[in-house]
Design a protein around this motif. Structure first.
Motif, PDB file in Angstrom:
ATOM      1  N   GLY A  23       0.801  -1.222   0.000  1.00 30.26           N
ATOM      2  CA  GLY A  23       0.000   0.000   0.000  1.00 30.26           C
ATOM      3  C   GLY A  23       0.825   1.260   0.000  1.00 30.26           C
ATOM      4  N   ASP A  24       2.126   1.126  -0.285  1.00 26.15           N
ATOM      5  CA  ASP A  24       3.050   2.261  -0.393  1.00 26.15           C
ATOM      6  C   ASP A  24       3.307   2.968   0.922  1.00 26.15           C
ATOM      7  N   PHE A  25       3.175   2.253   2.034  1.00 23.81           N
ATOM      8  CA  PHE A  25       3.598   2.820   3.309  1.00 23.81           C
ATOM      9  C   PHE A  25       5.101   2.603   3.464  1.00 23.81           C
ATOM     10  N   GLY A  26       5.803   3.618   3.935  1.00 24.86           N
ATOM     11  CA  GLY A  26       7.244   3.526   4.083  1.00 24.86           C
ATOM     12  C   GLY A  26       7.714   3.318   5.506  1.00 24.86           C
ATOM     13  N   ALA A  27       6.788   3.395   6.467  1.00 24.69           N
ATOM     14  CA  ALA A  27       7.136   3.217   7.872  1.00 24.69           C
ATOM     15  C   ALA A  27       5.960   2.576   8.590  1.00 24.69           C
ATOM     16  N   LEU A  28       6.261   1.976   9.725  1.00 28.61           N
ATOM     17  CA  LEU A  28       5.270   1.256  10.517  1.00 28.61           C
ATOM     18  C   LEU A  28       5.319   1.755  11.948  1.00 28.61           C
ATOM     19  N   THR A  29       4.156   1.927  12.559  1.00 28.55           N
ATOM     20  CA  THR A  29       4.071   2.283  13.966  1.00 28.55           C
ATOM     21  C   THR A  29       3.079   1.361  14.655  1.00 28.55           C
ATOM     22  N   MET A  30       3.259   1.206  15.965  1.00 29.69           N
ATOM     23  CA  MET A  30       2.438   0.262  16.721  1.00 29.69           C
ATOM     24  C   MET A  30       2.524   0.608  18.202  1.00 29.69           C
ATOM     25  N   TRP A  31       1.398   0.556  18.910  1.00 29.60           N
ATOM     26  CA  TRP A  31       1.369   0.831  20.342  1.00 29.60           C
ATOM     27  C   TRP A  31       1.184  -0.466  21.116  1.00 29.60           C
ATOM     28  N   LEU A  32       1.808  -0.557  22.294  1.00 35.59           N
ATOM     29  CA  LEU A  32       1.584  -1.703  23.161  1.00 35.59           C
ATOM     30  C   LEU A  32       1.774  -1.306  24.612  1.00 35.59           C
ATOM     31  N   LEU A  33       1.257  -2.138  25.510  1.00 33.88           N
ATOM     32  CA  LEU A  33       1.382  -1.870  26.932  1.00 33.88           C
ATOM     33  C   LEU A  33       2.851  -1.761  27.324  1.00 33.88           C
ATOM     34  N   ALA A  34       3.154  -0.767  28.123  1.00 35.97           N
ATOM     35  CA  ALA A  34       4.548  -0.508  28.486  1.00 35.97           C
ATOM     36  C   ALA A  34       5.180  -1.668  29.235  1.00 35.97           C
ATOM     37  N   ASP A  35       4.381  -2.415  30.024  1.00 38.35           N
ATOM     38  CA  ASP A  35       4.945  -3.502  30.820  1.00 38.35           C
ATOM     39  C   ASP A  35       4.738  -4.875  30.184  1.00 38.35           C
ATOM     40  N   ASP A  36       4.353  -4.907  28.911  1.00 35.40           N
ATOM     41  CA  ASP A  36       4.170  -6.189  28.228  1.00 35.40           C
ATOM     42  C   ASP A  36       5.510  -6.622  27.628  1.00 35.40           C
ATOM     43  N   ASP A  37       6.368  -7.145  28.488  1.00 33.39           N
ATOM     44  CA  ASP A  37       7.722  -7.486  28.062  1.00 33.39           C
ATOM     45  C   ASP A  37       7.734  -8.613  27.022  1.00 33.39           C
ATOM     46  N   GLN A  38       6.794  -9.538  27.122  1.00 37.14           N
ATOM     47  CA  GLN A  38       6.776 -10.668  26.190  1.00 37.14           C
ATOM     48  C   GLN A  38       6.519 -10.202  24.761  1.00 37.14           C
ATOM     49  N   THR A  39       5.470  -9.391  24.583  1.00 39.69           N
ATOM     50  CA  THR A  39       5.156  -8.917  23.240  1.00 39.69           C
ATOM     51  C   THR A  39       6.227  -7.957  22.739  1.00 39.69           C
ATOM     52  N   ARG A  40       6.765  -7.144  23.643  1.00 39.20           N
ATOM     53  CA  ARG A  40       7.819  -6.211  23.239  1.00 39.20           C
ATOM     54  C   ARG A  40       9.048  -6.976  22.736  1.00 39.20           C
ATOM     55  N   ALA A  41       9.390  -8.082  23.391  1.00 39.08           N
ATOM     56  CA  ALA A  41      10.530  -8.888  22.952  1.00 39.08           C
ATOM     57  C   ALA A  41      10.269  -9.477  21.574  1.00 39.08           C
ATOM     58  N   PHE A  42       9.053  -9.943  21.346  1.00 41.01           N
ATOM     59  CA  PHE A  42       8.669 -10.487  20.037  1.00 41.01           C
ATOM     60  C   PHE A  42       8.807  -9.434  18.948  1.00 41.01           C
ATOM     61  N   LEU A  43       8.282  -8.231  19.210  1.00 38.50           N
ATOM     62  CA  LEU A  43       8.329  -7.168  18.208  1.00 38.50           C
ATOM     63  C   LEU A  43       9.749  -6.641  18.011  1.00 38.50           C
ATOM     64  N   SER A  44      10.507  -6.569  19.082  1.00 36.17           N
ATOM     65  CA  SER A  44      11.895  -6.114  18.968  1.00 36.17           C
ATOM     66  C   SER A  44      12.709  -7.087  18.123  1.00 36.17           C
ATOM     67  N   ALA A  45      12.476  -8.392  18.296  1.00 31.77           N
ATOM     68  CA  ALA A  45      13.174  -9.390  17.491  1.00 31.77           C
ATOM     69  C   ALA A  45      12.836  -9.243  16.023  1.00 31.77           C
ATOM     70  N   ALA A  46      11.650  -8.697  15.742  1.00 31.54           N
ATOM     71  CA  ALA A  46      11.231  -8.493  14.354  1.00 31.54           C
ATOM     72  C   ALA A  46      11.696  -7.165  13.785  1.00 31.54           C
ATOM     73  N   GLY A  47      12.288  -6.300  14.619  1.00 36.25           N
ATOM     74  CA  GLY A  47      12.859  -5.062  14.108  1.00 36.25           C
ATOM     75  C   GLY A  47      12.178  -3.786  14.531  1.00 36.25           C
ATOM     76  N   LEU A  48      11.116  -3.849  15.357  1.00 31.05           N
ATOM     77  CA  LEU A  48      10.453  -2.630  15.826  1.00 31.05           C
ATOM     78  C   LEU A  48      11.156  -2.106  17.071  1.00 31.05           C
ATOM     79  N   ARG A  49      11.268  -0.772  17.174  1.00 32.63           N
ATOM     80  CA  ARG A  49      11.977  -0.153  18.275  1.00 32.63           C
ATOM     81  C   ARG A  49      11.142   0.980  18.872  1.00 32.63           C
ATOM     82  N   PRO A  50      11.214   1.187  20.194  1.00 31.78           N
ATOM     83  CA  PRO A  50      10.496   2.324  20.801  1.00 31.78           C
ATOM     84  C   PRO A  50      11.079   3.648  20.325  1.00 31.78           C
ATOM     85  N   ASP A  51      10.190   4.624  20.095  1.00 34.39           N
ATOM     86  CA  ASP A  51      10.658   5.938  19.642  1.00 34.39           C
ATOM     87  C   ASP A  51      10.532   7.004  20.722  1.00 34.39           C
ATOM     88  N   GLY A  52      10.197   6.598  21.937  1.00 30.34           N
ATOM     89  CA  GLY A  52      10.100   7.538  23.056  1.00 30.34           C
ATOM     90  C   GLY A  52       8.701   8.053  23.325  1.00 30.34           C
TER      91      GLY A  52
END
Length: 201
Positions: free
Chosen positions: A125-154
């Motif tokens: 769909g011609d999107f050049g960037a991806l964003t996603m919100w998740l619970l701050a203390d959801d370490d399990q999902t954050r680890a999954f997403l981080s392994a896939a290349g997503l990073r917190p932007d502050g």
């Protein structure tokens, strides 16, 4: 732990998938938000509560760029991901609004399949960037997403999760979609817990 089967996949949701998607969301919300709210509030996380919004969103999507994808095992819908334009001024940024996998169907690759399909669809769909919100203390999902290349932007926000005004802190993760390797398969599929963002596409 469930084992992956050959009869699995991800496809675009159809109108008759709405009850199944609502069942998945109810299970995910009870698992994710149940510990954060009173029992009577958690008891209101039922398929019937979520079904109308999904039915309407499929009937009248907010834009042609909004999509709802479902993960399947055989004929059963076991997970979903809703994607579309991010809620900002950059039309080139896409968002994963919500991603969920039924608890009993996690660690079988469904979250990775949903994430990969979401990324492929956003790129198409011609999107050049991806964003996603998740619970701050959801370490399990954050680890999954981080392994896939997503990073917190502050960025962070407090999301209302109950009628009494109770909130839960969320953080935002981002990734580039212009590099074909920017978002990759997660090494370990511990996915699918967080129904972040909006409740429907």
């Amino acid at each position: 732990m469930n084992s992956p089967t050959s009869d699995t996949g991800v496809r675009t949701a159809r109108a008759n998938d709405v009850p199944a998607v609502a069942h998945v969301q109810a299970a995910v919300w009870r698992d994710t938000y149940g510990p954060l709210v009173d029992a009577d509030v958690a008891a209101a996380f039922t398929p019937a509560a979520f079904e109308p919004a999904w039915r309407e969103s499929l009937r009248n999507p907010p834009s042609p760029r909004h999509r709802l994808l479902v993960a399947t095992e055989g004929a059963a819908v076991v997970g979903f991901v809703a994607i579309g334009p991010a809620d900002n001024t950059d039309p080139a940024t896409g968002e994963i609004y919500t991603l969920g996998v039924r608890p009993e169907h996690r660690r079988a690759g469904n979250g990775s399949r949903l994430l990969n399909a979401a990324v492929d669809t956003l790129r198409a769909g011609d999107f050049g960037a991806l964003t996603m919100w998740l619970l701050a203390d959801d370490d399990q999902t954050r680890a999954f997403l981080s392994a896939a290349g997503l990073r917190p932007d502050g960025a962070w926000r407090d999301r209302v999760v109950a009628a009494d005004g109770r909130t839960a802190r969320e953080i935002r993760l981002t990734a580039s979609l212009t590099d074909s390797d920017a978002v990759s398969d997660a090494a370990s599929d511990s996915e699918g817990r967080t129904p972040h963002g909006t409740d429907a596409p």
